[in-house]
Motif scaffolding. Structure first.
Motif, PDB file in Angstrom:
ATOM      1  N   PRO A   1       0.830  -1.201   0.000  1.00  0.00           N
ATOM      2  CA  PRO A   1       0.000   0.000   0.000  1.00  0.00           C
ATOM      3  C   PRO A   1       0.868   1.256   0.000  1.00  0.00           C
ATOM      4  CG  PRO A   1       0.119  -0.890   2.202  1.00  0.00           C
ATOM      5  CD  PRO A   1       0.852  -1.870   1.312  1.00  0.00           C
ATOM      6  N   SER A   2       0.309   2.334  -0.506  1.00  0.00           N
ATOM      7  CA  SER A   2       1.008   3.618  -0.495  1.00  0.00           C
ATOM      8  C   SER A   2       0.367   4.615   0.462  1.00  0.00           C
ATOM      9  CB  SER A   2       1.027   4.226  -1.903  1.00  0.00           C
ATOM     10  OG  SER A   2       1.664   3.358  -2.813  1.00  0.00           O
ATOM     11  N   TYR A   3      -0.948   4.430   0.702  1.00  0.00           N
ATOM     12  CA  TYR A   3      -1.672   5.379   1.543  1.00  0.00           C
ATOM     13  C   TYR A   3      -2.559   4.642   2.527  1.00  0.00           C
ATOM     14  CZ  TYR A   3      -0.307   8.570  -2.182  1.00  0.00           C
ATOM     15  OH  TYR A   3       0.428   9.280  -3.109  1.00  0.00           O
ATOM     16  N   CYS A   4      -2.684   5.188   3.713  1.00  0.00           N
ATOM     17  CA  CYS A   4      -3.586   4.679   4.737  1.00  0.00           C
ATOM     18  C   CYS A   4      -4.555   5.793   5.114  1.00  0.00           C
ATOM     19  CB  CYS A   4      -2.811   4.227   5.972  1.00  0.00           C
ATOM     20  SG  CYS A   4      -3.869   3.721   7.360  1.00  0.00           S
ATOM     21  N   GLU A   5      -5.847   5.489   5.083  1.00  0.00           N
ATOM     22  CA  GLU A   5      -6.859   6.414   5.557  1.00  0.00           C
ATOM     23  C   GLU A   5      -7.477   5.838   6.828  1.00  0.00           C
ATOM     24  OE1 GLU A   5      -9.763   7.247   2.599  1.00  0.00           O
ATOM     25  OE2 GLU A   5      -8.378   8.366   1.318  1.00  0.00           O
ATOM     26  N   VAL A   6      -7.385   6.580   7.913  1.00  0.00           N
ATOM     27  CA  VAL A   6      -7.971   6.173   9.186  1.00  0.00           C
ATOM     28  C   VAL A   6      -9.319   6.873   9.320  1.00  0.00           C
ATOM     29  CG1 VAL A   6      -7.643   6.041  11.682  1.00  0.00           C
ATOM     30  CG2 VAL A   6      -5.648   5.993  10.159  1.00  0.00           C
TER      31      VAL A   6
ATOM     32  N   SER B   1     -14.527   9.619  13.733  1.00  0.00           N
ATOM     33  CA  SER B   1     -15.881  10.160  13.883  1.00  0.00           C
ATOM     34  C   SER B   1     -16.000  11.558  13.292  1.00  0.00           C
ATOM     35  CB  SER B   1     -16.281  10.187  15.358  1.00  0.00           C
ATOM     36  OG  SER B   1     -15.362  10.966  16.112  1.00  0.00           O
ATOM     37  N   LYS B   2     -14.911  12.306  13.251  1.00  0.00           N
ATOM     38  CA  LYS B   2     -14.954  13.683  12.754  1.00  0.00           C
ATOM     39  C   LYS B   2     -14.138  13.865  11.480  1.00  0.00           C
ATOM     40  CE  LYS B   2     -15.763  15.740  17.292  1.00  0.00           C
ATOM     41  NZ  LYS B   2     -15.301  16.743  18.287  1.00  0.00           N
ATOM     42  N   GLY B   3     -13.987  12.818  10.714  1.00  0.00           N
ATOM     43  CA  GLY B   3     -13.266  12.953   9.465  1.00  0.00           C
ATOM     44  C   GLY B   3     -12.306  11.813   9.227  1.00  0.00           C
ATOM     45  N   VAL B   4     -11.386  12.019   8.298  1.00  0.00           N
ATOM     46  CA  VAL B   4     -10.440  10.989   7.888  1.00  0.00           C
ATOM     47  C   VAL B   4      -9.017  11.517   8.030  1.00  0.00           C
ATOM     48  CG1 VAL B   4      -9.625   9.564   5.953  1.00  0.00           C
ATOM     49  CG2 VAL B   4     -12.070   9.949   6.266  1.00  0.00           C
ATOM     50  N   LYS B   5      -8.155  10.716   8.614  1.00  0.00           N
ATOM     51  CA  LYS B   5      -6.730  11.029   8.706  1.00  0.00           C
ATOM     52  C   LYS B   5      -5.992  10.204   7.668  1.00  0.00           C
ATOM     53  CE  LYS B   5      -4.384   9.317  12.188  1.00  0.00           C
ATOM     54  NZ  LYS B   5      -3.847   9.099  13.551  1.00  0.00           N
ATOM     55  N   GLU B   6      -5.149  10.813   6.841  1.00  0.00           N
ATOM     56  CA  GLU B   6      -4.463  10.111   5.772  1.00  0.00           C
ATOM     57  C   GLU B   6      -2.961  10.332   5.879  1.00  0.00           C
ATOM     58  OE1 GLU B   6      -4.290   9.871   0.871  1.00  0.00           O
ATOM     59  OE2 GLU B   6      -5.874  11.002   1.862  1.00  0.00           O
ATOM     60  N   TYR B   7      -2.197   9.271   5.604  1.00  0.00           N
ATOM     61  CA  TYR B   7      -0.748   9.395   5.573  1.00  0.00           C
ATOM     62  C   TYR B   7      -0.167   8.300   4.685  1.00  0.00           C
ATOM     63  CZ  TYR B   7      -1.440   6.027   9.423  1.00  0.00           C
ATOM     64  OH  TYR B   7      -1.863   4.972  10.202  1.00  0.00           O
ATOM     65  N   GLU B   8       1.079   8.477   4.306  1.00  0.00           N
ATOM     66  CA  GLU B   8       1.745   7.522   3.427  1.00  0.00           C
ATOM     67  C   GLU B   8       2.287   6.341   4.226  1.00  0.00           C
ATOM     68  OE1 GLU B   8       4.746   9.404   1.096  1.00  0.00           O
ATOM     69  OE2 GLU B   8       3.338  10.734   0.053  1.00  0.00           O
ATOM     70  N   VAL B   9       2.225   5.162   3.617  1.00  0.00           N
ATOM     71  CA  VAL B   9       2.808   3.946   4.196  1.00  0.00           C
ATOM     72  C   VAL B   9       3.477   3.176   3.064  1.00  0.00           C
ATOM     73  CG1 VAL B   9       1.161   3.739   6.099  1.00  0.00           C
ATOM     74  CG2 VAL B   9       0.630   2.677   3.898  1.00  0.00           C
ATOM     75  N   ASN B  10       4.293   2.196   3.418  1.00  0.00           N
ATOM     76  CA  ASN B  10       4.902   1.348   2.382  1.00  0.00           C
ATOM     77  C   ASN B  10       4.825  -0.128   2.746  1.00  0.00           C
ATOM     78  OD1 ASN B  10       6.871   1.051   4.346  1.00  0.00           O
ATOM     79  ND2 ASN B  10       8.323   2.433   3.347  1.00  0.00           N
ATOM     80  N   SER B  11       3.968  -0.449   3.721  1.00  0.00           N
ATOM     81  CA  SER B  11       3.830  -1.834   4.159  1.00  0.00           C
ATOM     82  C   SER B  11       2.482  -2.017   4.839  1.00  0.00           C
ATOM     83  CB  SER B  11       4.956  -2.198   5.140  1.00  0.00           C
ATOM     84  OG  SER B  11       4.691  -3.439   5.773  1.00  0.00           O
TER      85      SER B  11
ATOM     86  N   ARG C   1       2.651   2.533  12.458  1.00  0.00           N
ATOM     87  CA  ARG C   1       1.617   3.548  12.665  1.00  0.00           C
ATOM     88  C   ARG C   1       0.257   3.024  12.235  1.00  0.00           C
ATOM     89  NH1 ARG C   1       1.733   9.625   9.958  1.00  0.00           N
ATOM     90  NH2 ARG C   1      -0.068  10.458  11.084  1.00  0.00           N
ATOM     91  N   LEU C   2       0.231   2.313  11.131  1.00  0.00           N
ATOM     92  CA  LEU C   2      -1.002   1.699  10.632  1.00  0.00           C
ATOM     93  C   LEU C   2      -1.579   0.731  11.661  1.00  0.00           C
ATOM     94  CD1 LEU C   2      -1.268   0.062   7.094  1.00  0.00           C
ATOM     95  CD2 LEU C   2      -2.139  -1.086   9.104  1.00  0.00           C
ATOM     96  N   ILE C   3      -0.725  -0.125  12.221  1.00  0.00           N
ATOM     97  CA  ILE C   3      -1.173  -1.118  13.203  1.00  0.00           C
ATOM     98  C   ILE C   3      -1.741  -0.421  14.433  1.00  0.00           C
ATOM     99  CG2 ILE C   3      -0.475  -3.009  14.703  1.00  0.00           C
ATOM    100  CD1 ILE C   3      -0.515  -3.727  11.732  1.00  0.00           C
ATOM    101  N   THR C   4      -1.066   0.622  14.896  1.00  0.00           N
ATOM    102  CA  THR C   4      -1.538   1.357  16.071  1.00  0.00           C
ATOM    103  C   THR C   4      -2.906   1.974  15.813  1.00  0.00           C
ATOM    104  OG1 THR C   4       0.729   1.848  16.779  1.00  0.00           O
ATOM    105  CG2 THR C   4      -1.025   3.260  17.647  1.00  0.00           C
TER     106      THR C   4
ATOM    107  N   LEU D   1      -6.831   1.073   2.895  1.00  0.00           N
ATOM    108  CA  LEU D   1      -5.505   1.095   2.293  1.00  0.00           C
ATOM    109  C   LEU D   1      -5.638   1.075   0.783  1.00  0.00           C
ATOM    110  CD1 LEU D   1      -3.945  -1.651   4.561  1.00  0.00           C
ATOM    111  CD2 LEU D   1      -3.539   0.801   4.749  1.00  0.00           C
ATOM    112  N   ARG D   2      -4.769   1.799   0.102  1.00  0.00           N
ATOM    113  CA  ARG D   2      -4.745   1.745  -1.362  1.00  0.00           C
ATOM    114  C   ARG D   2      -3.316   1.925  -1.828  1.00  0.00           C
ATOM    115  NH1 ARG D   2      -6.457   7.054  -0.335  1.00  0.00           N
ATOM    116  NH2 ARG D   2      -5.370   8.637  -1.564  1.00  0.00           N
ATOM    117  N   ASP D   3      -3.044   1.424  -3.044  1.00  0.00           N
ATOM    118  CA  ASP D   3      -1.694   1.563  -3.574  1.00  0.00           C
ATOM    119  C   ASP D   3      -1.608   2.822  -4.433  1.00  0.00           C
ATOM    120  OD1 ASP D   3      -2.926   0.919  -5.936  1.00  0.00           O
ATOM    121  OD2 ASP D   3      -1.991  -1.033  -6.156  1.00  0.00           O
ATOM    122  N   GLU D   4      -0.404   3.125  -4.867  1.00  0.00           N
ATOM    123  CA  GLU D   4      -0.146   4.391  -5.533  1.00  0.00           C
ATOM    124  C   GLU D   4      -0.963   4.551  -6.810  1.00  0.00           C
ATOM    125  OE1 GLU D   4       3.954   5.068  -6.256  1.00  0.00           O
ATOM    126  OE2 GLU D   4       3.705   7.216  -6.509  1.00  0.00           O
TER     127      GLU D   4
END
Length: 217
Positions: A33-38, A41-51, A56-59, A70-73
């Protein structure tokens, strides 16, 4: 576009361990994956990942009530993982959207690894553009809440297996069925796209008609 969706419902026991195993299978078999969207309740938090196993994704997955996506580039695969630890349920959805690899074999590989290693409630896989068939044949005659009828591929865990008729399912001549652990793995037809042919649609109708009566709770 011939999208196929794979749905997995995990057992409540060892929930975090099971979802981590699932992410490990994704890490092994799918593009990173390239991006993670969490989803919050008040929106979406997005950041880059490579696994799939990014710390951070697991947490965030453990903390979020609403899940992550999760989505790829290139957005070749759209991988949605939903978890709700408040009610101890966890489901995962992978939408296979691209034509450059063999989706059917990839789905079977993922399912095999999961069934060989962890206990789950159920699995199902089906092309996304089958709503017309389901609307015509399943809407007024649902078998169970999770499985109103048969899909191309499914695994019933212990509870769903019992509800669907138990070992009497094996007498259905129109399906391929295999007992695995305390459940049953079922496939209808060779390809998920058979349902879009007259022969494949007829087979699915016959397979549904030959299922044993549902056992009420």
């Amino acid at each position: 576009m011939k999208e196929i969706s794979l749905y997995i419902e995990f057992n409540e026991t060892k929930l975090v361990d099971n979802i981590l195993f699932f992410l490990g299978v994704c890490e092994e078999l799918l593009p990173s994956p390239s991006y993670c969207e969490v989803i919050q309740s008040k929106g979406v938090k997005e950041y880059e990942v490579n696994s799939f196993l990014d710390d951070r994704l697991i947490t965030d997955l453990k903390r979020s009530k609403y899940g992550i996506e999760l989505r790829d580039e290139e957005n070749v695969l759209k991988k949605s993982i939903t978890i709700n630890l408040d009610t101890d349920t966890c489901s995962a959805v992978i939408n296979f959207e691209n034509e450059y690899y063999n989706k059917v074999e990839l789905i079977k590989q993922i399912v095999k690894k999961i069934l060989d290693n962890i206990t789950i409630k159920w699995i199902r896989a089906q092309p996304n553009n089958t709503k017309k068939f389901f609307r015509e044949h399943y809407r007024g005659n649902k078998r169970t809440p999770d499985f109103p009828g048969l899909y191309w591929l499914q695994y019933y865990g212990a509870e769903e297996f019992a509800r669907q008729g138990g070992k009497a399912i094996l007498d259905n001549p129109y399906i391929e069925a295999q007992l695995i652990k305390d459940g049953v793995f079922i496939q209808v037809g060779k390809s998920p796209y058979d349902i879009h042919t007259p022969e494949g649609e007829a087979l699915m109708i016959k397979a549904n008609a030959a299922m044993p009566p549902v056992v009420k709770d």
